[in-house]
Design a protein around this motif. Structure first.
Motif, PDB file in Angstrom:
ATOM      1  N   PRO A 386      38.243 -10.901 -31.631  1.00 42.09           N
ATOM      2  CA  PRO A 386      37.193 -10.051 -31.069  1.00 42.09           C
ATOM      3  C   PRO A 386      36.123 -10.885 -30.379  1.00 42.09           C
ATOM      4  O   PRO A 386      35.792 -12.000 -30.823  1.00 42.09           O
ATOM      5  CB  PRO A 386      36.619  -9.318 -32.287  1.00 42.09           C
ATOM      6  CG  PRO A 386      37.726  -9.352 -33.303  1.00 42.09           C
ATOM      7  CD  PRO A 386      38.422 -10.665 -33.080  1.00 42.09           C
ATOM      8  N   ALA A 387      35.582 -10.357 -29.288  1.00 42.53           N
ATOM      9  CA  ALA A 387      34.589 -11.105 -28.498  1.00 42.53           C
ATOM     10  C   ALA A 387      33.374 -11.484 -29.331  1.00 42.53           C
ATOM     11  O   ALA A 387      32.796 -12.559 -29.154  1.00 42.53           O
ATOM     12  CB  ALA A 387      34.180 -10.268 -27.289  1.00 42.53           C
ATOM     13  N   ASN A 388      32.974 -10.593 -30.276  1.00 43.79           N
ATOM     14  CA  ASN A 388      31.774 -10.891 -31.073  1.00 43.79           C
ATOM     15  C   ASN A 388      32.023 -11.949 -32.142  1.00 43.79           C
ATOM     16  O   ASN A 388      31.099 -12.351 -32.840  1.00 43.79           O
ATOM     17  CB  ASN A 388      31.225  -9.615 -31.699  1.00 43.79           C
ATOM     18  CG  ASN A 388      32.222  -8.975 -32.666  1.00 43.79           C
ATOM     19  OD1 ASN A 388      33.372  -9.405 -32.785  1.00 43.79           O
ATOM     20  ND2 ASN A 388      31.764  -7.926 -33.354  1.00 43.79           N
ATOM     21  N   ARG A 389      33.299 -12.391 -32.286  1.00 48.52           N
ATOM     22  CA  ARG A 389      33.616 -13.427 -33.283  1.00 48.52           C
ATOM     23  C   ARG A 389      33.705 -14.811 -32.638  1.00 48.52           C
ATOM     24  O   ARG A 389      33.923 -15.808 -33.327  1.00 48.52           O
ATOM     25  CB  ARG A 389      34.936 -13.087 -33.965  1.00 48.52           C
ATOM     26  CG  ARG A 389      34.914 -11.795 -34.780  1.00 48.52           C
ATOM     27  CD  ARG A 389      33.991 -11.919 -35.987  1.00 48.52           C
ATOM     28  NE  ARG A 389      34.422 -12.970 -36.875  1.00 48.52           N
ATOM     29  CZ  ARG A 389      35.364 -12.815 -37.809  1.00 48.52           C
ATOM     30  NH1 ARG A 389      35.940 -11.633 -37.974  1.00 48.52           N
ATOM     31  NH2 ARG A 389      35.695 -13.818 -38.599  1.00 48.52           N
ATOM     32  N   ILE A 390      33.595 -14.875 -31.326  1.00 46.50           N
ATOM     33  CA  ILE A 390      33.624 -16.181 -30.645  1.00 46.50           C
ATOM     34  C   ILE A 390      32.204 -16.726 -30.597  1.00 46.50           C
ATOM     35  O   ILE A 390      31.292 -16.074 -30.062  1.00 46.50           O
ATOM     36  CB  ILE A 390      34.199 -16.049 -29.225  1.00 46.50           C
ATOM     37  CG1 ILE A 390      35.630 -15.490 -29.285  1.00 46.50           C
ATOM     38  CG2 ILE A 390      34.182 -17.391 -28.495  1.00 46.50           C
ATOM     39  CD1 ILE A 390      36.244 -15.248 -27.928  1.00 46.50           C
ATOM     40  N   GLY A 391      31.975 -17.901 -31.173  1.00 48.90           N
ATOM     41  CA  GLY A 391      30.646 -18.467 -31.312  1.00 48.90           C
ATOM     42  C   GLY A 391      30.019 -18.852 -29.987  1.00 48.90           C
ATOM     43  O   GLY A 391      30.687 -19.096 -28.978  1.00 48.90           O
ATOM     44  N   ALA A 392      28.675 -18.941 -29.998  1.00 53.68           N
ATOM     45  CA  ALA A 392      27.922 -19.292 -28.794  1.00 53.68           C
ATOM     46  C   ALA A 392      28.243 -20.703 -28.318  1.00 53.68           C
ATOM     47  O   ALA A 392      28.301 -20.976 -27.112  1.00 53.68           O
ATOM     48  CB  ALA A 392      26.423 -19.150 -29.084  1.00 53.68           C
TER      49      ALA A 392
END
Length: 466
Positions: A386-392
């Motif tokens: 998921p996109a929200n699980r890829i860190g900054a």
């Protein structure tokens, strides 16, 4: 990614002082590459002439060394630079004998049988010597690449080592794409008489000129420009015990020395940009032709050392100075087993590889402290992170990887997808300098000093464009 290579070599070769003591002469002979003239002086009946005076003159430098024949009529003139010599023999009751244009090559023993005619020393018999057709002084097998061939035969990027391939039994095994003087792993990559490549010894002015790169590889530590190469000899089999640091052959180069005449050379070799054809690998992948060019200026000057009103070095002190530079750009891409993420992988989409790899949620699973195993993990749906699980941090780093230039190599999932034949290696700076001084103290005491230096700065494998 930017890969910079800088290499500086400082080689001080020389400082060879020829002393008259047998101890020092013996030690210098261990790596002696200069030639010598030996001979036997006879009367018309073939009997030895003892006590004859023999004068050996270096024609280019007007230096003369005097010898006296022994009871067997023999003489030895040692430590002769490659070149042309004149041999004059005088003895009471005989005509003077003049052997003209005697050629001495690198590490050559030139033998002369000199027969004197009965007469007076005021009469002279002149004989023009012919080139020796057969080596009868030792068991060496090989070939001398003389100055004429060094001058007239083409050499890639001014590298004299390419002419090693003219010798029988010598085969090039290196990369034909890495052929410039500053690529020492390949320029001396010759196999001699069945021995593996890059296993041969290299000598310049009698001093070892080798280094090591990869395991069991002997490479050139310095490559002189062809303009200052006097000649060189390639010995492939049964060379003297003074050689033989490796199981391959031995290549010996002699650097020019100054003479009584002022000499100079200048050149500018250019390969205009855009004239080269496309790289083979670029054609096979349908990629564009890279922009390539090569510029190689250089010059040399040599002669006697003369300081007006202070010192006149004619017949005594000589110098040589040379410079060569290379600025070029050529195709090169040799990053193996590397790849960059596709757009799908960069967004976390591994669905195309579900049969090969499964991506699990790292926040799930049960850890067994005894076995160290993790069980009961939960895979991401459809193998997509998921996109929200890829860190900054990961998102910030990904752009620096660059983008694929094509599909993967055959048999791989992603490996090789960054191969780009349009990438070039750019040599921003390659400079090569040599200075050499020769000095004659006396007939039998001589000295030379040479300093050679080169610097290289290049960039390649910049596949990320950063």
């Amino acid at each position: 990614m930017r890969h910079a290579v800088k290499k500086s070599m400082r080689i001080v070769a020389g400082l060879v002082l020829l002393a008259s003591t047998s101890l020092l002469s013996s030690s210098l002979h261990a790596q002696e590459l200069r030639g010598k003239i030996t001979g036997r002086v006879m009367d018309p009946n073939g009997a030895a002439v003892a006590g004859a005076t023999v004068k050996v003159t270096d024609v280019a430098r007007s230096t003369t060394t005097t010898f006296t024949t022994n009871a067997d009529g023999l003489f030895d003139a040692l430590y002769l630079l490659p070149g042309t010599y004149q041999v004059v023999v005088e003895a009471s009751g005989f005509k003077k004998s003049l052997q003209d244009k005697v050629q001495v090559e690198i590490n050559q023993t030139r033998h002369l049988d000199i027969s004197l005619d009965v007469g007076t020393p005021q009469e002279t018999v002149t004989i023009t010597a012919e080139a020796a057709q057969l080596n009868v002084s030792d068991a060496n097998l090989g070939q001398t690449i003389d100055r004429k061939r060094v001058d007239e035969l083409p050499s890639i990027h001014g590298d004299p080592y390419t002419l090693m391939g003219l010798s029988p039994g010598v085969t090039y095994t290196g990369s034909s794409r890495l052929d410039r003087p500053f690529e020492p792993t390949h320029i001396a990559g010759f196999a001699m008489n069945g021995v593996r490549g890059i296993r041969s010894d290299l000598l310049i002015d009698g001093a070892p000129s080798t280094a090591t790169a990869n395991a069991n590889e002997v490479i050139a530590s310095y490559v002189p420009p062809t303009d200052i190469t006097q000649e060189f000899k390639v010995q492939t089999t049964t060379y003297d015990a003074q050689f033989g640091n490796t199981e391959g052959g031995v290549t010996s180069i002699a650097i020019k020395s100054g003479t009584n005449q002022l000499h100079g050379t200048a050149y500018y070799w250019i390969e205009p940009g855009g004239w080269a054809a496309n790289d083979f690998f670029g054609n096979s992948r349908g990629q564009a032709r890279p922009f390539t060019f090569s510029n190689r200026p250089g010059f040399s000057v040599s002669g006697p050392v003369i300081i007006p009103k202070l010192y006149n070095g004619k017949n005594k002190t000589f110098f040589l100075f040379s410079y060569e530079g290379i600025r070029d750009s050529r195709p090169r891409f040799d990053a193996n087993n590397v790849w960059v993420p596709t757009a799908a992988l960069a967004s976390g989409d591994f669905s195309a590889y579900v049969s090969k790899v499964k991506i699990y949620d790292p926040l799930t699973g049960t850890f067994n402290a005894t076995t160290g195993a993790i069980t009961n993990r939960t895979p991401f749906t459809n193998n997509i992170i998921p996109a929200n699980r890829i860190g900054a941090v990961a998102k910030a780093v990904l752009p620096f990887f660059g983008s694929p230039k094509g599909g993967p190599a055959a048999g791989f999932l992603v490996n090789g997808n960054i191969f780009d034949s349009t990438l070039a290696e750019k040599t921003r700076r390659y400079d090569n300098f040599t200075i050499k001084i020769d000095h004659n103290f006396t007939e039998k005491d001589r000295f030379f000093w040479r300093y050679s230096w080169y610097n290289r700065d290049s960039s390649y494998n910049n596949y990320t464009g950063t």
